[in-house]
Design a protein around this motif. Structure first.
Motif, PDB file in Angstrom:
ATOM      1  N   ARG A   1     -26.874  -4.775  -7.365  1.00  0.00           N
ATOM      2  CA  ARG A   1     -26.252  -4.075  -8.474  1.00  0.00           C
ATOM      3  C   ARG A   1     -27.241  -3.103  -9.087  1.00  0.00           C
ATOM      4  O   ARG A   1     -28.438  -3.357  -9.145  1.00  0.00           O
ATOM      5  N   PHE A   2     -26.708  -1.992  -9.560  1.00  0.00           N
ATOM      6  CA  PHE A   2     -27.528  -0.983 -10.230  1.00  0.00           C
ATOM      7  C   PHE A   2     -27.988  -1.538 -11.570  1.00  0.00           C
ATOM      8  O   PHE A   2     -27.223  -2.155 -12.303  1.00  0.00           O
ATOM      9  N   ASP A   3     -29.232  -1.317 -11.911  1.00  0.00           N
ATOM     10  CA  ASP A   3     -29.827  -1.816 -13.149  1.00  0.00           C
ATOM     11  C   ASP A   3     -29.403  -0.911 -14.312  1.00  0.00           C
ATOM     12  O   ASP A   3     -30.140  -0.024 -14.726  1.00  0.00           O
ATOM     13  N   VAL A   4     -28.207  -1.135 -14.828  1.00  0.00           N
ATOM     14  CA  VAL A   4     -27.640  -0.271 -15.876  1.00  0.00           C
ATOM     15  C   VAL A   4     -28.450  -0.367 -17.166  1.00  0.00           C
ATOM     16  O   VAL A   4     -28.821   0.651 -17.753  1.00  0.00           O
ATOM     17  N   LEU A   5     -28.766  -1.584 -17.602  1.00  0.00           N
ATOM     18  CA  LEU A   5     -29.503  -1.747 -18.858  1.00  0.00           C
ATOM     19  C   LEU A   5     -30.902  -1.144 -18.757  1.00  0.00           C
ATOM     20  O   LEU A   5     -31.368  -0.480 -19.686  1.00  0.00           O
ATOM     21  N   GLY A   6     -31.570  -1.342 -17.626  1.00  0.00           N
ATOM     22  CA  GLY A   6     -32.884  -0.735 -17.419  1.00  0.00           C
ATOM     23  C   GLY A   6     -32.807   0.780 -17.415  1.00  0.00           C
ATOM     24  O   GLY A   6     -33.642   1.470 -18.006  1.00  0.00           O
ATOM     25  N   PHE A   7     -31.772   1.315 -16.768  1.00  0.00           N
ATOM     26  CA  PHE A   7     -31.590   2.766 -16.727  1.00  0.00           C
ATOM     27  C   PHE A   7     -31.371   3.335 -18.120  1.00  0.00           C
ATOM     28  O   PHE A   7     -31.963   4.349 -18.493  1.00  0.00           O
ATOM     29  N   ILE A   8     -30.538   2.675 -18.914  1.00  0.00           N
ATOM     30  CA  ILE A   8     -30.231   3.173 -20.257  1.00  0.00           C
ATOM     31  C   ILE A   8     -31.465   3.108 -21.159  1.00  0.00           C
ATOM     32  O   ILE A   8     -31.809   4.093 -21.822  1.00  0.00           O
ATOM     33  N   THR A   9     -32.165   1.970 -21.178  1.00  0.00           N
ATOM     34  CA  THR A   9     -33.327   1.856 -22.062  1.00  0.00           C
ATOM     35  C   THR A   9     -34.444   2.809 -21.635  1.00  0.00           C
ATOM     36  O   THR A   9     -35.097   3.416 -22.481  1.00  0.00           O
ATOM     37  N   CYS A  10     -34.634   2.984 -20.337  1.00  0.00           N
ATOM     38  CA  CYS A  10     -35.674   3.909 -19.853  1.00  0.00           C
ATOM     39  C   CYS A  10     -35.295   5.358 -20.175  1.00  0.00           C
ATOM     40  O   CYS A  10     -36.127   6.133 -20.654  1.00  0.00           O
ATOM     41  N   SER A  11     -34.050   5.721 -19.936  1.00  0.00           N
ATOM     42  CA  SER A  11     -33.607   7.101 -20.199  1.00  0.00           C
ATOM     43  C   SER A  11     -33.674   7.447 -21.674  1.00  0.00           C
ATOM     44  O   SER A  11     -34.151   8.521 -22.048  1.00  0.00           O
ATOM     45  N   VAL A  12     -33.212   6.547 -22.517  1.00  0.00           N
ATOM     46  CA  VAL A  12     -33.256   6.784 -23.966  1.00  0.00           C
ATOM     47  C   VAL A  12     -34.706   6.896 -24.432  1.00  0.00           C
ATOM     48  O   VAL A  12     -35.055   7.782 -25.221  1.00  0.00           O
ATOM     49  N   GLY A  13     -35.555   6.015 -23.919  1.00  0.00           N
ATOM     50  CA  GLY A  13     -36.962   6.044 -24.310  1.00  0.00           C
ATOM     51  C   GLY A  13     -37.637   7.350 -23.949  1.00  0.00           C
ATOM     52  O   GLY A  13     -38.291   7.985 -24.779  1.00  0.00           O
ATOM     53  N   PHE A  14     -37.467   7.775 -22.696  1.00  0.00           N
ATOM     54  CA  PHE A  14     -38.093   9.032 -22.283  1.00  0.00           C
ATOM     55  C   PHE A  14     -37.459  10.230 -22.986  1.00  0.00           C
ATOM     56  O   PHE A  14     -38.148  11.195 -23.316  1.00  0.00           O
ATOM     57  N   PHE A  15     -36.156  10.187 -23.235  1.00  0.00           N
ATOM     58  CA  PHE A  15     -35.505  11.300 -23.930  1.00  0.00           C
ATOM     59  C   PHE A  15     -36.118  11.501 -25.312  1.00  0.00           C
ATOM     60  O   PHE A  15     -36.524  12.606 -25.669  1.00  0.00           O
ATOM     61  N   PHE A  16     -36.186  10.433 -26.097  1.00  0.00           N
ATOM     62  CA  PHE A  16     -36.710  10.566 -27.457  1.00  0.00           C
ATOM     63  C   PHE A  16     -38.207  10.889 -27.464  1.00  0.00           C
ATOM     64  O   PHE A  16     -38.664  11.716 -28.251  1.00  0.00           O
ATOM     65  N   LEU A  17     -38.959  10.260 -26.592  1.00  0.00           N
ATOM     66  CA  LEU A  17     -40.398  10.494 -26.557  1.00  0.00           C
ATOM     67  C   LEU A  17     -40.716  11.935 -26.127  1.00  0.00           C
ATOM     68  O   LEU A  17     -41.487  12.631 -26.783  1.00  0.00           O
ATOM     69  N   LEU A  18     -40.096  12.383 -25.057  1.00  0.00           N
ATOM     70  CA  LEU A  18     -40.378  13.734 -24.567  1.00  0.00           C
ATOM     71  C   LEU A  18     -39.797  14.812 -25.480  1.00  0.00           C
ATOM     72  O   LEU A  18     -40.401  15.865 -25.670  1.00  0.00           O
ATOM     73  N   THR A  19     -38.633  14.556 -26.068  1.00  0.00           N
ATOM     74  CA  THR A  19     -38.047  15.528 -26.994  1.00  0.00           C
ATOM     75  C   THR A  19     -38.920  15.675 -28.232  1.00  0.00           C
ATOM     76  O   THR A  19     -39.122  16.782 -28.730  1.00  0.00           O
ATOM     77  N   SER A  20     -39.446  14.562 -28.723  1.00  0.00           N
ATOM     78  CA  SER A  20     -40.294  14.648 -29.921  1.00  0.00           C
ATOM     79  C   SER A  20     -41.555  15.468 -29.637  1.00  0.00           C
ATOM     80  O   SER A  20     -41.986  16.258 -30.471  1.00  0.00           O
ATOM     81  N   VAL A  21     -42.119  15.312 -28.451  1.00  0.00           N
ATOM     82  CA  VAL A  21     -43.318  16.076 -28.102  1.00  0.00           C
ATOM     83  C   VAL A  21     -42.980  17.546 -27.860  1.00  0.00           C
ATOM     84  O   VAL A  21     -43.663  18.451 -28.335  1.00  0.00           O
ATOM     85  N   ALA A  22     -41.895  17.790 -27.138  1.00  0.00           N
ATOM     86  CA  ALA A  22     -41.525  19.164 -26.794  1.00  0.00           C
ATOM     87  C   ALA A  22     -41.081  19.972 -28.006  1.00  0.00           C
ATOM     88  O   ALA A  22     -41.250  21.188 -28.044  1.00  0.00           O
ATOM     89  N   CYS A  23     -40.533  19.304 -29.019  1.00  0.00           N
ATOM     90  CA  CYS A  23     -39.978  20.019 -30.168  1.00  0.00           C
ATOM     91  C   CYS A  23     -40.874  19.975 -31.397  1.00  0.00           C
ATOM     92  O   CYS A  23     -40.414  20.286 -32.501  1.00  0.00           O
ATOM     93  N   VAL A  24     -42.139  19.606 -31.241  1.00  0.00           N
ATOM     94  CA  VAL A  24     -43.019  19.525 -32.400  1.00  0.00           C
ATOM     95  C   VAL A  24     -43.174  20.894 -33.063  1.00  0.00           C
ATOM     96  O   VAL A  24     -43.302  20.983 -34.290  1.00  0.00           O
ATOM     97  N   SER A  25     -43.109  21.971 -32.293  1.00  0.00           N
ATOM     98  CA  SER A  25     -43.235  23.304 -32.897  1.00  0.00           C
ATOM     99  C   SER A  25     -41.961  23.724 -33.624  1.00  0.00           C
ATOM    100  O   SER A  25     -41.982  24.667 -34.409  1.00  0.00           O
ATOM    101  N   ILE A  26     -40.868  23.039 -33.386  1.00  0.00           N
ATOM    102  CA  ILE A  26     -39.601  23.333 -34.076  1.00  0.00           C
ATOM    103  C   ILE A  26     -39.420  22.392 -35.261  1.00  0.00           C
ATOM    104  O   ILE A  26     -39.020  22.799 -36.341  1.00  0.00           O
ATOM    105  N   PHE A  27     -39.727  21.097 -35.040  1.00  0.00           N
ATOM    106  CA  PHE A  27     -39.512  20.087 -36.070  1.00  0.00           C
ATOM    107  C   PHE A  27     -40.650  20.013 -37.078  1.00  0.00           C
ATOM    108  O   PHE A  27     -40.425  19.734 -38.242  1.00  0.00           O
TER     109      PHE A  27
END
Length: 194
Positions: free
Chosen positions: A59-85
């Motif tokens: 079975r596909f690891d749905v919970l692992g995929f969601i927690t990993c994707s959300v984590g990287f999304f917020f972490l990378l977005t916060s770093v990439a948007c520091v000049s905007i935020f």
């Protein structure tokens, strides 16, 4: 492995001829050449022999995929948007403010928390013998852990160089596309040998 090495070498050196082509004839012709190259590679890849795979029902690891994707999304977005935020004090361009501060630090904390939850989810699923998004062997042995850190460090440096230095050289120093290609190769060629 020879094909992988050849592909890595070609990808490290290709920015130079495409930079020359871009300077000489412009974007349209350069992208047409790239499209032709893609079609040739596609034609050759269709002719590759099929590899028989054994079917393993997991079975596909749905919970692992969601927690990993959300984590990287917020972490990378916060770093990439520091000049905007902004970092702590919100800039006027920040889309929202959390508790009087810029959303950068709360987003980074949320991302780190989600990645921590991902590691806990994977650990518990590993103990149950379930299919994992990131097997424990990736981080369980010191050799694999050190290799992962070395690769991540290399990609971080190359990414920082390509994102910061090359555009600066084109904007501030007026570097041509060919010169930018040579700079790309300077960062790509060492990656082939690492």
């Amino acid at each position: 492995y020879g094909c992988v090495a050849a592909g890595a070498g070609a990808s490290a050196l290709m920015p130079i001829p495409f930079g020359i082509l871009l300077d000489g004839v412009g974007f349209r012709v350069t992208f047409m050449v790239m499209m032709g190259l893609f079609l040739v590679l596609l034609a050759f890849s269709i002719r590759l022999p099929r590899i028989e795979r054994t079917v393993i029902r997991q079975r596909f690891d749905v919970l692992g995929f969601i927690t990993c994707s959300v984590g990287f999304f917020f972490l990378l977005t916060s770093v990439a948007c520091v000049s905007i935020f902004g970092t702590v004090d919100p800039l006027p361009t920040a889309p929202f403010v959390l508790f009087g501060i810029a959303p950068t630090i709360p987003m980074a904390c949320l991302g780190a928390l989600s990645l921590f939850a991902f590691s806990r989810v994977e650990k518990s699923k590993g103990k149950q013998g379930m299919s994992l998004l990131m097997p424990r062997s990736f981080l369980g042995t010191s050799a694999a852990r050190h290799a992962l850190i070395a690769v991540a460090f290399g990609f971080f440096l190359v990414g920082a160089f390509n994102i910061l230095v090359i555009p600066y050289m084109q904007i501030a120093a007026g570097a041509t596309a060919m010169q930018a290609g040579i700079l790309f190769a300077c960062s790509g060629v060492p990656m082939v040998f690492c």
